[in-house]
Write an enzyme that holds these catalytic residues in place. Structure first.
Site, mmCIF file in Angstrom:
data_model
loop_
_atom_site.group_PDB
_atom_site.id
_atom_site.type_symbol
_atom_site.label_atom_id
_atom_site.label_comp_id
_atom_site.label_asym_id
_atom_site.label_seq_id
_atom_site.Cartn_x
_atom_site.Cartn_y
_atom_site.Cartn_z
ATOM 1 N N HIS A 182 -9.084 3.978 -1.205
ATOM 2 C CA HIS A 182 -7.683 3.375 -0.909
ATOM 3 C C HIS A 182 -7.338 2.620 -2.155
ATOM 4 O O HIS A 182 -7.330 1.526 -2.348
ATOM 5 C CB HIS A 182 -7.559 2.594 0.324
ATOM 6 C CG HIS A 182 -6.299 2.040 0.665
ATOM 7 N ND1 HIS A 182 -5.006 2.585 0.201
ATOM 8 C CD2 HIS A 182 -5.761 0.960 1.506
ATOM 9 C CE1 HIS A 182 -4.017 1.907 0.512
ATOM 10 N NE2 HIS A 182 -4.439 0.862 1.362
ATOM 11 N N CYS B 123 0.855 -1.113 0.083
ATOM 12 C CA CYS B 123 -0.118 0.099 -0.030
ATOM 13 C C CYS B 123 0.960 1.219 -0.098
ATOM 14 O O CYS B 123 0.326 2.519 -0.206
ATOM 15 C CB CYS B 123 -0.919 0.021 1.306
ATOM 16 S SG CYS B 123 -1.966 -1.637 1.163
#
Ligand code: ZN
Lengths: 126, 384
Positions: free
Chosen positions: B332, B84
């Protein structure tokens, strides 16, 4: 034997038979879970296999209710970080312990989780 | 090293899109190029971030693909993958390329597309960012990783599920002020507490969503940037790692890589936590924001939950965190997230954030965490 025990393949073959194997640094005594080439404490490269008894207690745990693809039928299931009595930890699936009995410091014991060719780490009641 | 600045930013709407990740990046890059007031041919290199394209889109070799869509197919490109934290890692390398004098103008960013595949497939691909032998093998998911952290934080510090819920409520309140956010509506503490458990003690509304989106930045050397009054300067950028294995984490209630990267970046920039006016940090789960506010030095260990409950991290609070809505409400898209955070801080420091503007913000911080807390990047930005 030291290079042999360093492989994941060998670790999980042993685990499948119910035996956990750690590695101990011949220079500083650091205990670790394989595979590792160098000792993170002293940077030496002289590991020897050491049997782990499989007894430990829960450090943290969760009950997973939304599973990855292929594991939907297994959910819900509990996963915990377990600190073994020798001082190293392992992550494992919790089996045969009710979810509401799970808590930090609960004693548990290693048992292999065998699914076909796959072996994973499990922990059941002490 | 030469000084480096952000001279252009672009972000797509975050949410669901019927376009490839490369197309999403191209839209964001087009906006960033226009914002920077450069021509595409002025860009000398592309640092591109994406995580799951190989699995979800059967697409690798994404750097040249992205450059081709931008009409600059001959520039050098590199694709990054750091879970991420992917495009924040790409950003650090782009800063180093300019700082080292190799290039004067570089594009960095990323994109992700996962809403075209089933949720359980996306959950599986994201879990590839944890260890295959030790973690995927027992069915540990990303909510599971942060549930282990949450339980440890609750046991050590008395942090409560209600305190975690306040993080979600605050970030949704901020997201409602951001037209690019995936979720633009307020929620309540009760809604969070009554949502279904995903990985106890984390519930659905403690978790960020799956998101499609792209983000892009144009970075430039001082000679280029100082002619542009809207330039935002990179005061420092640092990466740190921690053991890949959950079973080797020294203390599950802390993220050691955050603490290491934060110490390094404050030292690099000559700043301390009290100098920071606005923060975009990695709230993939509500507990992640609480632990990050402690690790970045805004609150003492164990006080992050109480700070969220007291409103200290909201707009108008002591240290506004995630004015964009954060990963929780803005969304996200994992390969784009780091660049998206830097775009928000750039917008804030320019004073162009509209209703979510942190008044008078002069120093901003971005924090992006990768996977099972094994990768963290922290950067500091300032005006002038
Ligand atoms: Zn040693």
């Amino acid at each position: 034997m030291a290079d042999h025990v360093l492989t994941l393949k060998h670790f999980f073959e042993e685990a499948r038979a119910g035996r956990l194997t750690g590695i101990r640094c011949g220079k500083c005594g650091e205990l670790a879970i394989p595979p590792k080439e160098f000792c993170p404490s002293c940077q030496d490269r002289n590991w020897a296999p050491v049997p782990l008894a499989g007894a430990g207690s829960i450090t943290s745990f969760t009950v997973i209710r939304v599973a990855p693809r292929g594991r939907g039928a297994e959910a819900p299931y509990a996963v915990a970080v377990v600190r073994l009595d020798e001082g190293v930890s392992l992550l494992g699936r919790i089996v045969d312990i009710p979810f509401d009995a799970l808590r930090a410091d609960l004693p548990v014991r290693f048992r292999p989780l065998v699914t076909g060719e796959q072996t994973a780490i499990g922990f059941g009641p002490a | 090293m030469r000084r480096v600045a952000v001279i252009g930013v672009g972000v797509t709407k975050f949410g669901k899109h019927d376009r490839t990740s490369a197309e999403l990046f191209a839209e964001a890059a087009g906006e960033a190029i226009r914002d920077a007031d450069v021509t595409p041919s002025a860009i000398q290199a592309l640092y591109y971030g994406n995580v799951t394209g190989g699995e979800g889109e059967k697409q690798l070799h994404m750097g040249p693909l992205a450059a081709t869509l931008l009409g600059i197919p001959t520039i050098p490109t590199t694709r990054f993958e750091n879970a991420c934290a992917t495009s924040h890692a790409a950003f650090r390398h782009a800063v180093m390329e300019i700082g080292a004098g190799v290039s004067d103008i570089v594009m960095v960013g990323g994109a992700e597309r996962v809403l075209n595949i089933p949720t359980d497939a996306a959950t599986e691909y994201f879990a590839y960012c944890s260890d295959a032998s030790w973690e995927q093998s027992v069915g540990l998911t990303f909510p599971g990783v942060f549930a282990l952290i949450a339980r440890a934080h609750m046991d050590k510090h008395g942090t409560t599920e209600e305190q975690m819920a306040h993080v979600a409520v605050k970030n949704h309140r901020h997201g409602a002020l951001n037209p690019k956010a995936q979720f633009q509506k307020a929620i309540t503490v009760d809604m969070v507490l009554n949502s279904a458990y995903v990985a106890d003690p984390l519930k659905l509304l403690d978790c960020c969503p799956f998101t499609d989106g792209g983000a892009a930045l144009v970075l430039a050397a001082e000679e280029v940037a100082r002619k542009r009054p809207r330039s935002v300067w990179v005061l420092g950028t640092q990466a740190a790692s921690d053991t890949m294995f959950m079973h080797e984490k020294r203390d599950l209630s802390r993220v050691m890589a955050t603490e290491r990267a934060a110490r390094a970046v404050y030292r690099q920039a000559g700043k301390t936590p009290v100098d920071v006016d606005v923060v975009e940090l990695h709230d993939c789960f509500t507990i992640a924001e609480i632990v990050a506010t402690e690790g970045l030095g805004f609150f003492e260990p164990g006080f992050g939950g109480a700070a969220a409950e007291k409103g200290w991290t909201g707009l108008g609070g002591k240290i506004p965190v995630n004015p964009s809505g954060g990963l929780k409400a803005k969304g996200h898209p994992i390969g784009a997230t780091g660049a998206g955070q830097i775009a928000e801080i750039t917008t804030q420091l320019r004073g162009e954030a509209g209703p979510r503007q942190v008044e008078g913000a002069r120093t901003g911080l971005t924090h992006t965490l990768g996977g099972n807390t094994a990768t963290v990047l922290v950067s500091l930005f300032g005006r002038g």
